[in-house]
Design a protein around this motif. Structure first.
Motif, PDB file in Angstrom:
ATOM      1  N   UNK A   1      46.684  37.387  56.988  1.00 34.20           N
ATOM      2  CA  UNK A   1      46.034  38.460  56.231  1.00 34.20           C
ATOM      3  C   UNK A   1      46.991  39.127  55.231  1.00 34.20           C
ATOM      4  N   UNK A   2      48.279  39.000  55.477  1.00 34.16           N
ATOM      5  CA  UNK A   2      49.268  39.642  54.616  1.00 34.16           C
ATOM      6  C   UNK A   2      49.824  38.687  53.555  1.00 34.16           C
ATOM      7  N   UNK A   3      49.178  37.532  53.363  1.00 33.17           N
ATOM      8  CA  UNK A   3      49.752  36.511  52.476  1.00 33.17           C
ATOM      9  C   UNK A   3      48.749  36.003  51.434  1.00 33.17           C
ATOM     10  N   UNK A   4      47.778  36.840  51.054  1.00 32.08           N
ATOM     11  CA  UNK A   4      46.787  36.383  50.086  1.00 32.08           C
ATOM     12  C   UNK A   4      47.380  36.194  48.692  1.00 32.08           C
ATOM     13  N   UNK A   5      48.397  36.994  48.339  1.00 24.21           N
ATOM     14  CA  UNK A   5      49.019  36.804  47.030  1.00 24.21           C
ATOM     15  C   UNK A   5      49.693  35.443  46.943  1.00 24.21           C
ATOM     16  N   UNK A   6      50.313  35.009  48.029  1.00 27.68           N
ATOM     17  CA  UNK A   6      50.908  33.671  48.041  1.00 27.68           C
ATOM     18  C   UNK A   6      49.843  32.605  47.802  1.00 27.68           C
ATOM     19  N   UNK A   7      48.672  32.802  48.422  1.00 27.02           N
ATOM     20  CA  UNK A   7      47.590  31.819  48.294  1.00 27.02           C
ATOM     21  C   UNK A   7      47.087  31.735  46.853  1.00 27.02           C
ATOM     22  N   UNK A   8      46.814  32.881  46.214  1.00 23.51           N
ATOM     23  CA  UNK A   8      46.267  32.814  44.851  1.00 23.51           C
ATOM     24  C   UNK A   8      47.306  32.282  43.862  1.00 23.51           C
ATOM     25  N   UNK A   9      48.580  32.596  44.081  1.00 22.19           N
ATOM     26  CA  UNK A   9      49.621  32.027  43.205  1.00 22.19           C
ATOM     27  C   UNK A   9      49.703  30.510  43.386  1.00 22.19           C
ATOM     28  N   UNK A  10      49.547  30.068  44.627  1.00 21.36           N
ATOM     29  CA  UNK A  10      49.547  28.625  44.879  1.00 21.36           C
ATOM     30  C   UNK A  10      48.344  27.964  44.211  1.00 21.36           C
ATOM     31  N   UNK A  11      47.187  28.616  44.229  1.00 15.14           N
ATOM     32  CA  UNK A  11      46.003  28.075  43.566  1.00 15.14           C
ATOM     33  C   UNK A  11      46.273  27.869  42.079  1.00 15.14           C
ATOM     34  N   UNK A  12      46.966  28.833  41.463  1.00 17.33           N
ATOM     35  CA  UNK A  12      47.303  28.697  40.043  1.00 17.33           C
ATOM     36  C   UNK A  12      48.301  27.551  39.829  1.00 17.33           C
TER      37      UNK A  12
ATOM     38  N   UNK B   1      43.747  46.820  54.500  1.00 15.12           N
ATOM     39  CA  UNK B   1      44.858  46.411  53.640  1.00 15.12           C
ATOM     40  C   UNK B   1      44.471  45.220  52.773  1.00 15.12           C
ATOM     41  N   UNK B   2      43.697  44.304  53.332  1.00 17.48           N
ATOM     42  CA  UNK B   2      43.239  43.149  52.561  1.00 17.48           C
ATOM     43  C   UNK B   2      42.276  43.600  51.463  1.00 17.48           C
ATOM     44  N   UNK B   3      41.308  44.427  51.834  1.00 19.86           N
ATOM     45  CA  UNK B   3      40.315  44.861  50.842  1.00 19.86           C
ATOM     46  C   UNK B   3      40.966  45.614  49.687  1.00 19.86           C
ATOM     47  N   UNK B   4      42.034  46.333  49.965  1.00 17.99           N
ATOM     48  CA  UNK B   4      42.706  47.092  48.908  1.00 17.99           C
ATOM     49  C   UNK B   4      43.308  46.177  47.841  1.00 17.99           C
ATOM     50  N   UNK B   5      43.614  44.929  48.234  1.00 17.82           N
ATOM     51  CA  UNK B   5      44.224  43.992  47.288  1.00 17.82           C
ATOM     52  C   UNK B   5      43.208  43.236  46.435  1.00 17.82           C
TER      53      UNK B   5
ATOM     54  N   UNK C   1      40.777  43.807  44.171  1.00 14.85           N
ATOM     55  CA  UNK C   1      40.642  43.929  42.711  1.00 14.85           C
ATOM     56  C   UNK C   1      41.772  43.249  41.935  1.00 14.85           C
ATOM     57  N   UNK C   2      43.011  43.410  42.386  1.00 15.49           N
ATOM     58  CA  UNK C   2      44.135  42.787  41.689  1.00 15.49           C
ATOM     59  C   UNK C   2      44.142  41.271  41.866  1.00 15.49           C
ATOM     60  N   UNK C   3      43.774  40.819  43.050  1.00 17.69           N
ATOM     61  CA  UNK C   3      43.683  39.377  43.277  1.00 17.69           C
ATOM     62  C   UNK C   3      42.629  38.759  42.353  1.00 17.69           C
ATOM     63  N   UNK C   4      41.490  39.430  42.258  1.00 19.14           N
ATOM     64  CA  UNK C   4      40.410  38.936  41.401  1.00 19.14           C
ATOM     65  C   UNK C   4      40.847  38.913  39.939  1.00 19.14           C
ATOM     66  N   UNK C   5      41.553  39.959  39.514  1.00 16.35           N
ATOM     67  CA  UNK C   5      42.022  40.021  38.124  1.00 16.35           C
ATOM     68  C   UNK C   5      43.004  38.874  37.836  1.00 16.35           C
ATOM     69  N   UNK C   6      43.886  38.621  38.779  1.00 14.89           N
ATOM     70  CA  UNK C   6      44.882  37.548  38.614  1.00 14.89           C
ATOM     71  C   UNK C   6      44.179  36.209  38.414  1.00 14.89           C
ATOM     72  N   UNK C   7      43.206  35.915  39.254  1.00 16.67           N
ATOM     73  CA  UNK C   7      42.506  34.639  39.158  1.00 16.67           C
ATOM     74  C   UNK C   7      41.675  34.564  37.879  1.00 16.67           C
ATOM     75  N   UNK C   8      41.013  35.658  37.546  1.00 17.13           N
ATOM     76  CA  UNK C   8      40.184  35.670  36.336  1.00 17.13           C
ATOM     77  C   UNK C   8      41.021  35.402  35.084  1.00 17.13           C
ATOM     78  N   UNK C   9      42.191  36.005  35.019  1.00 14.40           N
ATOM     79  CA  UNK C   9      43.049  35.830  33.847  1.00 14.40           C
ATOM     80  C   UNK C   9      43.508  34.387  33.687  1.00 14.40           C
TER      81      UNK C   9
ATOM     82  N   UNK D   1      35.706  36.660  45.375  1.00 16.56           N
ATOM     83  CA  UNK D   1      36.299  37.848  45.979  1.00 16.56           C
ATOM     84  C   UNK D   1      35.346  39.041  46.036  1.00 16.56           C
ATOM     85  N   UNK D   2      34.371  39.113  45.138  1.00 16.27           N
ATOM     86  CA  UNK D   2      33.409  40.216  45.208  1.00 16.27           C
ATOM     87  C   UNK D   2      32.589  40.139  46.492  1.00 16.27           C
TER      88      UNK D   2
END
Length: 399
Positions: free
Chosen positions: A215-226, A258-262, A264-272, A279-280
């Motif tokens: 649950x604390x590693x979603x940023x790693x996952x989205x960066x890996x997706x990119x 803590x996950x839900x708080x991230x 919006x930024x995770x969604x923005x990162x992927x959208x860009x 994520x919605x």
């Protein structure tokens, strides 16, 4: 959609109008090539090290009290079983003749472990149908990538659960060292092969099931997706399928917040980066069970006309939340099962609200296609007004 798709849909609608039989084949077919797997994903219904036994459909049915418990030894033996090669070829060929338009290859094991997996996939694609495969990605290499790109498979859905080797080890206990790096190499080879050939397929979807262990590693996952040049990144809450053994996977309220708080930024990162995501919807359903019984007090279930699912043992089910066997393809042709009395009885009861015995309608994963079909058949229906808020969640795509 080509002419074949329109014909299949017209026959589906004719069957629904009749209410108790099918006039054509299923629109979609799900095939399980094998029960064998080379990993123990922590969230897996069949191989999680937390489980005392695999959650095959008859095991789930017994837990719900709608069937007798299967023999424990037989349940354990199933983990070594592949789908029968000749029966699987016959199922694919029959579904093609019946007009099935889309195929999903998934199941309780790693599909690429079946020795004829690539032949089965090629059989579907040679007929011009849509084919998606769920895989753990460990068997992707230059040879298999070339074959998958060459046949034009439409989508690969790979559940990594992680974006780093350390988190991968957490969520895949006992996996051999270097497994995550091997998956990354395979995905980069796929991106390179697509770029060099100008191919748009397979569409690559990376999936992360959120559990306490990641649950604390979603940023790693989205960066890996990119990095892997994924087309889509799907983040889903863990589904414990009401098995108490899987309760330790469910994040606490504090972890969920803590996950839900991230999000919006995770969604923005992927959208860009032009990566589709869900994520919605995830933010709405995370750490809360979406009870779909209210939906099925308002609309029927159409899976008896839309879908067929064939396990590695050959058992046939209408969907992944119906645990009543319609027949077995090692004994009976799929066309005869599809048009047989068990399927017709399922169709009759599924068309009546709150009458589907043996189905997990409280947690249906087919709510979106059922709702879309209902809207198609009943445009402007007043019956959905009471569910207006929930329908916004039901109808959202998961990718």
């Amino acid at each position: 959609m080509g002419w074949r798709g329109w014909v299949t849909k017209a026959r589906v609608l004719a069957g629904i109008a009749h209410g108790g039989r099918a006039f054509g084949g299923p629109y979609q077919g799900a095939l399980w090539f094998t029960n064998r797997c080379n990993l123990q994903c922590i969230h897996c219904y069949f191989y999680s090290p937390l489980l005392p036994e695999p959650n095959y459909f008859d095991v789930r049915a017994a837990r719900r009290g709608v069937a007798a418990p299967p023999d424990p030894e037989e349940v354990r033996r199933r983990r070594t079983r592949d789908a029968d090669t000749e029966a699987t070829r016959a199922v694919i060929d029959d579904l093609l003749v019946m007009g099935t338009c889309t195929f999903t290859v998934a199941g309780s094991g790693e599909p690429m472990l079946h020795p004829e997996a690539l032949e089965f996939l090629g059989r579907i694609k040679h007929a011009g149908r849509i084919c998606c495969m769920n895989t753990n990605g460990t068997l992707l290499n230059r040879e298999s990538v070339d074959a998958l790109v060459g046949m034009g498979i439409d989508e690969l859905r790979i559940t990594t659960m992680a974006g780093t080797d350390e988190v991968y080890a957490r969520t895949h206990p006992g996996s051999p060292p270097g497994t995550f790096d091997r998956i990354k190499d395979g995905l980069l080879a796929l991106a390179e092969r697509k770029a060099s050939s100008g191919a748009r397929r397979p569409y690559l979807t990376l999936i992360c099931i959120v559990v306490r262990q990641n649950h604390d590693a979603l940023w790693d996952f989205v960066r890996f997706a990119a990095e892997a040049k994924a087309d889509s990144a799907v983040v889903n809450p863990v589904d414990d399928i009401q098995d108490p053994s899987m309760a330790p996977l469910v994040p606490t309220e504090a972890e969920a917040a803590a996950v839900r708080a991230q999000v919006p930024e995770l969604a923005r990162y992927l959208h860009e980066r032009g990566i589709r995501h869900n994520l919605d919807r995830f933010a709405i359903t995370f750490n809360s069970r979406l009870d779909t019984r209210a939906l099925y007090r308002t609309i029927p279930c159409y899976m008896g006309w839309l879908s067929v699912r064939v396990t590695a043992e050959g058992n046939v089910y209408p969907c992944c939340r119906c645990y009543k066997v319609m027949g077995n393809v090692r004994e009976t042709r799929i066309a005869d099962i599809w048009h047989g009395p068990a399927y017709n009885e399922f169709r009759r009861t599924a068309g009546q609200l709150n009458r589907r015995e043996g189905c997990a309608c409280y947690d249906c994963s087919n709510n979106a296609p059922n709702l879309r079909m209902y809207r198609l058949l009943h445009p402007g229906s007043r019956r959905l007004r009471a569910l207006q808020k929930d329908c916004a969640v039901y109808e959202q795509d998961t990718e």
